[in-house]
Design a protein around this motif. Structure first.
Motif, PDB file in Angstrom:
ATOM      1  N   GLY A 106       0.847  -1.201   0.000  1.00  0.00           N
ATOM      2  CA  GLY A 106       0.000   0.000   0.000  1.00  0.00           C
ATOM      3  C   GLY A 106       0.881   1.249   0.000  1.00  0.00           C
ATOM      4  N   PRO A 107       0.332   2.428   0.303  1.00  0.00           N
ATOM      5  CA  PRO A 107      -1.073   2.645   0.663  1.00  0.00           C
ATOM      6  C   PRO A 107      -1.988   2.509  -0.556  1.00  0.00           C
ATOM      7  N   TRP A 108      -3.242   2.028  -0.281  1.00  0.00           N
ATOM      8  CA  TRP A 108      -4.167   1.697  -1.339  1.00  0.00           C
ATOM      9  C   TRP A 108      -5.276   2.741  -1.472  1.00  0.00           C
ATOM     10  N   PRO A 109      -5.820   2.887  -2.669  1.00  0.00           N
ATOM     11  CA  PRO A 109      -7.060   3.661  -2.787  1.00  0.00           C
ATOM     12  C   PRO A 109      -8.183   2.878  -2.113  1.00  0.00           C
ATOM     13  N   ALA A 110      -9.245   3.556  -1.727  1.00  0.00           N
ATOM     14  CA  ALA A 110     -10.313   2.881  -0.991  1.00  0.00           C
ATOM     15  C   ALA A 110     -11.662   3.507  -1.302  1.00  0.00           C
ATOM     16  N   VAL A 111     -12.706   2.724  -1.126  1.00  0.00           N
ATOM     17  CA  VAL A 111     -14.073   3.241  -1.221  1.00  0.00           C
ATOM     18  C   VAL A 111     -14.881   2.752  -0.028  1.00  0.00           C
ATOM     19  N   VAL A 112     -15.846   3.560   0.350  1.00  0.00           N
ATOM     20  CA  VAL A 112     -16.843   3.185   1.357  1.00  0.00           C
ATOM     21  C   VAL A 112     -18.129   2.833   0.613  1.00  0.00           C
TER      22      VAL A 112
ATOM     23  N   ALA B 182     -16.954   6.553   8.543  1.00  0.00           N
ATOM     24  CA  ALA B 182     -16.209   5.504   7.838  1.00  0.00           C
ATOM     25  C   ALA B 182     -15.062   6.098   7.030  1.00  0.00           C
ATOM     26  N   ILE B 183     -15.322   7.231   6.371  1.00  0.00           N
ATOM     27  CA  ILE B 183     -14.269   7.907   5.602  1.00  0.00           C
ATOM     28  C   ILE B 183     -13.122   8.329   6.520  1.00  0.00           C
ATOM     29  N   GLU B 184     -13.463   8.926   7.651  1.00  0.00           N
ATOM     30  CA  GLU B 184     -12.433   9.398   8.584  1.00  0.00           C
ATOM     31  C   GLU B 184     -11.617   8.235   9.129  1.00  0.00           C
ATOM     32  N   TRP B 185     -12.282   7.102   9.376  1.00  0.00           N
ATOM     33  CA  TRP B 185     -11.573   5.925   9.873  1.00  0.00           C
ATOM     34  C   TRP B 185     -10.563   5.437   8.829  1.00  0.00           C
ATOM     35  N   LEU B 186     -10.957   5.439   7.567  1.00  0.00           N
ATOM     36  CA  LEU B 186     -10.028   5.036   6.507  1.00  0.00           C
ATOM     37  C   LEU B 186      -8.847   6.001   6.400  1.00  0.00           C
ATOM     38  N   LYS B 187      -9.109   7.288   6.518  1.00  0.00           N
ATOM     39  CA  LYS B 187      -8.053   8.288   6.368  1.00  0.00           C
ATOM     40  C   LYS B 187      -6.962   8.146   7.420  1.00  0.00           C
ATOM     41  N   GLU B 188      -7.303   7.569   8.561  1.00  0.00           N
ATOM     42  CA  GLU B 188      -6.327   7.430   9.643  1.00  0.00           C
ATOM     43  C   GLU B 188      -5.453   6.194   9.490  1.00  0.00           C
ATOM     44  N   ARG B 189      -5.776   5.326   8.548  1.00  0.00           N
ATOM     45  CA  ARG B 189      -5.020   4.087   8.391  1.00  0.00           C
ATOM     46  C   ARG B 189      -3.795   4.325   7.501  1.00  0.00           C
TER      47      ARG B 189
ATOM     48  N   PRO C 196      -5.080   8.656   1.822  1.00  0.00           N
ATOM     49  CA  PRO C 196      -6.193   9.563   2.133  1.00  0.00           C
ATOM     50  C   PRO C 196      -6.619  10.440   0.964  1.00  0.00           C
ATOM     51  N   ALA C 197      -5.762  10.570  -0.051  1.00  0.00           N
ATOM     52  CA  ALA C 197      -6.108  11.390  -1.211  1.00  0.00           C
ATOM     53  C   ALA C 197      -6.872  10.593  -2.268  1.00  0.00           C
ATOM     54  N   ARG C 198      -7.044   9.291  -2.030  1.00  0.00           N
ATOM     55  CA  ARG C 198      -7.715   8.453  -3.031  1.00  0.00           C
ATOM     56  C   ARG C 198      -8.841   7.638  -2.377  1.00  0.00           C
ATOM     57  N   ILE C 199      -9.750   8.345  -1.732  1.00  0.00           N
ATOM     58  CA  ILE C 199     -10.900   7.708  -1.090  1.00  0.00           C
ATOM     59  C   ILE C 199     -12.176   8.169  -1.788  1.00  0.00           C
TER      60      ILE C 199
ATOM     61  N   ALA D 164     -23.964  11.797  -2.640  1.00  0.00           N
ATOM     62  CA  ALA D 164     -24.047  13.171  -3.147  1.00  0.00           C
ATOM     63  C   ALA D 164     -24.019  14.186  -2.006  1.00  0.00           C
ATOM     64  N   LEU D 165     -24.698  13.889  -0.903  1.00  0.00           N
ATOM     65  CA  LEU D 165     -24.659  14.790   0.254  1.00  0.00           C
ATOM     66  C   LEU D 165     -23.228  14.960   0.752  1.00  0.00           C
ATOM     67  N   LEU D 166     -22.474  13.872   0.814  1.00  0.00           N
ATOM     68  CA  LEU D 166     -21.095  13.928   1.298  1.00  0.00           C
ATOM     69  C   LEU D 166     -20.201  14.708   0.334  1.00  0.00           C
ATOM     70  N   ALA D 167     -20.320  14.410  -0.960  1.00  0.00           N
ATOM     71  CA  ALA D 167     -19.470  15.077  -1.944  1.00  0.00           C
ATOM     72  C   ALA D 167     -19.778  16.563  -2.051  1.00  0.00           C
ATOM     73  N   ALA D 168     -20.997  16.954  -1.711  1.00  0.00           N
ATOM     74  CA  ALA D 168     -21.367  18.371  -1.779  1.00  0.00           C
ATOM     75  C   ALA D 168     -20.688  19.192  -0.699  1.00  0.00           C
ATOM     76  N   ARG D 169     -20.334  18.566   0.419  1.00  0.00           N
ATOM     77  CA  ARG D 169     -19.742  19.329   1.524  1.00  0.00           C
ATOM     78  C   ARG D 169     -18.284  18.980   1.808  1.00  0.00           C
ATOM     79  N   ARG D 170     -17.743  17.998   1.079  1.00  0.00           N
ATOM     80  CA  ARG D 170     -16.338  17.626   1.272  1.00  0.00           C
ATOM     81  C   ARG D 170     -15.574  17.856  -0.022  1.00  0.00           C
ATOM     82  N   THR D 171     -14.341  18.291   0.129  1.00  0.00           N
ATOM     83  CA  THR D 171     -13.490  18.513  -1.054  1.00  0.00           C
ATOM     84  C   THR D 171     -12.385  17.474  -1.153  1.00  0.00           C
ATOM     85  N   ASP D 172     -12.399  16.495  -0.236  1.00  0.00           N
ATOM     86  CA  ASP D 172     -11.307  15.518  -0.194  1.00  0.00           C
ATOM     87  C   ASP D 172     -11.674  14.178  -0.811  1.00  0.00           C
ATOM     88  N   LEU D 173     -12.857  14.066  -1.415  1.00  0.00           N
ATOM     89  CA  LEU D 173     -13.234  12.797  -2.030  1.00  0.00           C
ATOM     90  C   LEU D 173     -12.691  12.716  -3.459  1.00  0.00           C
TER      91      LEU D 173
END
Length: 603
Positions: free
Chosen positions: A291-297, A361-368, A373-376, A389-398
């Protein structure tokens, strides 16, 4: 649907509309509650311990079994009233006057003291609740104990046939103890109340607010009807042998369900939504290597779903996670609130609350350290697409989101569209009858739109009822009092559901407001034959909202021949879901996998 003579037309239409409306409302949006295999009926020997646990209006029957596997003794808990499921027991011990075990998958812990008679008296603790549970040594006896009588029948619930079973025995007080099992839904042990007056039987099941009323005929059958949620459906019960297997639908093959060994690591995951104080549990599949690996929730659709989004023995999230992790993408999937190993109360939550669970779940992945963390990204199915869509509308790190049958218009329009398409696909009405059903739905939805939590439910029902009576005056004027009462019950039950917090948010939320704010890459796909999220209604709205916000990397497509679950189908009808062996069409898997590999930079 059969055409009725003029003298019976209006009465029959009102009755069937009430039934159809109740069936559509039970669907909710836009998925069906998960179901699984069949509660056991035939007795079997071989258990070490047997116990029964009372949990309000439901009883759970358990057996502890042991087996030698790879040179060691493994213990499992068999739950007869949860689809005959078996749960691996950790920290198991039945020595030193104690019986102790833990089920990590569900967070349950049992601690008991064993008396001289081989009876273990203790407590079952799970999700903050503690219940008494007594086990006794099975000593080679067949378990569970046989019922004195068993009556079984199949309920035709419009979009699904549901085998039901009523077990009649004697309780500790010597009185009749009646339990209902919904075999096709793998849910059993519901306390029932039986009243027998001559040949007439009434069986009420408080937990599901259902009631059977019928008469015992000369053929030995109980012929009557099942009332629930404003619906009144015919049901015939037949007495079956107490120790024999009930007549059940044939077990369905699910050939795509992955089996170990896997070419990736599978790890248990636990994280916390600190904002709401909810602990969540899931599974992380991680490609092998440094790794580090890209990830999805993965975010599930509506209703209480487990981490695999299990539905009729299909496990679409397990199938998708397997495909993605084989392609070099880590995948976190988790149990919804109140399911499996996750805590929390889903009954008062909305999509906004569930979005905070996904955010945790996203935050938990970012800490691993093994996750980049740039590819979640987030992959959501149905309501999960709305949440993505709700998450992507308020986050810029996805790094991107995938909307699988996500919505593009407000929930009120979704429910009306869903009601119409579901009825058409099931052949439940001609154009005029479906129009009447639409009138009923729109009256209730508009009543909810113009109200808030403080509005009197009776006033809402009166408002919706008055509009329905005005719009369908000719038909309803000719209906008898029984039919009108059934219609009123369907409207009242529909409004009870629609005024719950989740539905209130859903009806009023316009996804376009979130979609227009998304700057990360988006893949939005809907099956051509989806009757729950209509592609013709939703894809143009999604496309328009993303374009209005200036998103330059949006792929919005209709996938030919697929239904709401992304199975290759014939009609798209909900009743087809369990008959189709395919869990996810290869074209759907490839579309998602290839898009994510390109955007997240997997191998």
């Amino acid at each position: 649907m059969t055409l009725f003579p003029p003298t019976a037309l209006c009465s029959a239409v009102v009755r069937r509309l009430a039934m159809a409306l109740a069936a559509v409302m039970l669907l909710g949006f836009p998925g069906i509650a998960p179901v699984a295999g069949t509660p056991a009926l035939a007795q079997e020997a071989g258990a070490d311990w047997y116990g029964e646990m009372e949990a309000g209006d439901r009883q759970f029957r358990f057996a502890i079994e042991s087996a030698e596997e790879q040179g060691k003794t493994v213990h499992r808990l068999r739950s007869f009233d949860e689809g005959d499921r078996r749960f691996l027991l950790e920290r198991f011990s039945d020595g030193g006057g104690k019986l102790v075990f833990e089920i990590k998958a569900t967070g349950a812990v049992y601690v008991a003291t064993v008396g001289d008679g081989g009876v273990a008296t203790g407590t079952w603790t799970q999700r903050g609740q503690t219940l008494p549970l007594t086990f006794r040594k099975a000593a080679g006896q067949a378990v569970p104990p046989a019922a004195d009588e068993i009556w079984a029948g199949t309920l035709d619930a419009v979009v699904q046939k549901l085998p039901l079973r009523f077990r009649i025995g004697k309780g500790a007080d010597g009185q009749a103890d009646v339990r209902m099992d919904s075999l096709g839904q793998k849910a059993g042990g519901f306390r029932a109340e039986r009243v027998v007056a001559g040949e007439a039987w009434t069986i009420k099941v408080p937990a599901v607010k259902g009631e059977f009323a019928g008469k015992l005929g000369p053929d030995g059958k109980l012929t009557g009807s099942w009332k629930q949620g404003g619906a009144n459906l015919p049901l015939v019960l037949e007495k079956v042998a107490a120790g024999a297997a009930a007549a059940l639908p044939p077990e369905q093959r699910r050939p795509q369900t992955p089996k170990p060994p896997f070419p990736y690591d599978v790890r248990e995951a636990a994280f916390r939504n600190t904002n709401d104080g909810v602990d969540l549990a899931g599974t992380l599949t991680l490609p092998q290597g440094a790794g580090p690996w890209p990830a999805v929730v993965l975010v599930s659709g509506s209703g209480q779903q487990d981490r695999d989004e299990t539905l009729m023995d299909h496990k679409p999230f397990l199938v998708l996670a397997d495909a993605l992790s084989r392609a070099g993408i880590a995948v976190l999937r988790y149990d919804d609130r109140g399911v499996g190993g996750s805590g929390g109360d889903p009954t008062k939550a909305t999509s906004v609350d569930f979005a905070r669970d996904a955010e945790a779940a996203i935050e938990w992945l970012k800490e691993r350290p093994d996750i980049d963390p740039a590819r979640i990204g987030v992959v959501g199915h149905s309501e999960g697409g709305l949440i993505a869509a709700l998450l992507a509308a308020r986050r810029t790190d996805l790094a991107g989101i995938v909307m699988l049958a996500g919505t593009g218009v407000d929930g009120g329009r979704i429910l009306v569209s869903q009601g119409e398409l579901v009825l058409k696909s099931e052949g439940l009405g001609d154009a005029d009858q479906i129009r009447r059903s639409r009138v009923m739905q729109e009256a209730m939805i508009d009543a909810v739109r113009g109200s808030d939590e403080s509005t009197d439910p009776a006033a809402l029902a009166a408002q919706a009822g008055a509009r329905i009576r005005a719009d369908l005056a000719d038909e309803i004027d000719k209906a008898d009092e029984v039919d009108e009462a059934q219609l009123d019950a369907a409207v009242a039950d529909g409004l009870r559901r629609l005024t719950a917090p989740w539905f209130r948010f859903f009806i009023g939320h316009d996804p376009a407001t979130a979609l227009a704010k998304i700057t990360c890459p988006v893949l939005a796909i809907i099956g051509e034959k989806d009757v729950q999220v209509d592609p013709a209604l939703n894809l143009p709205a999604i496309r328009q909202a993303l374009a209005a916000g200036g998103n330059t990397d949006a792929t919005v497509e209709e996938i030919p021949g697929l239904n709401h679950l992304f199975q290759t189908c014939t009609t798209g009808a909900v009743s087809e879901y369990d008959r189709i062996e395919e869990t996810l069409a290869p074209v759907a898997i490839a579309t998602v996998r290839d898009w994510l590999v390109k955007r997240l930079g997997a191998k």
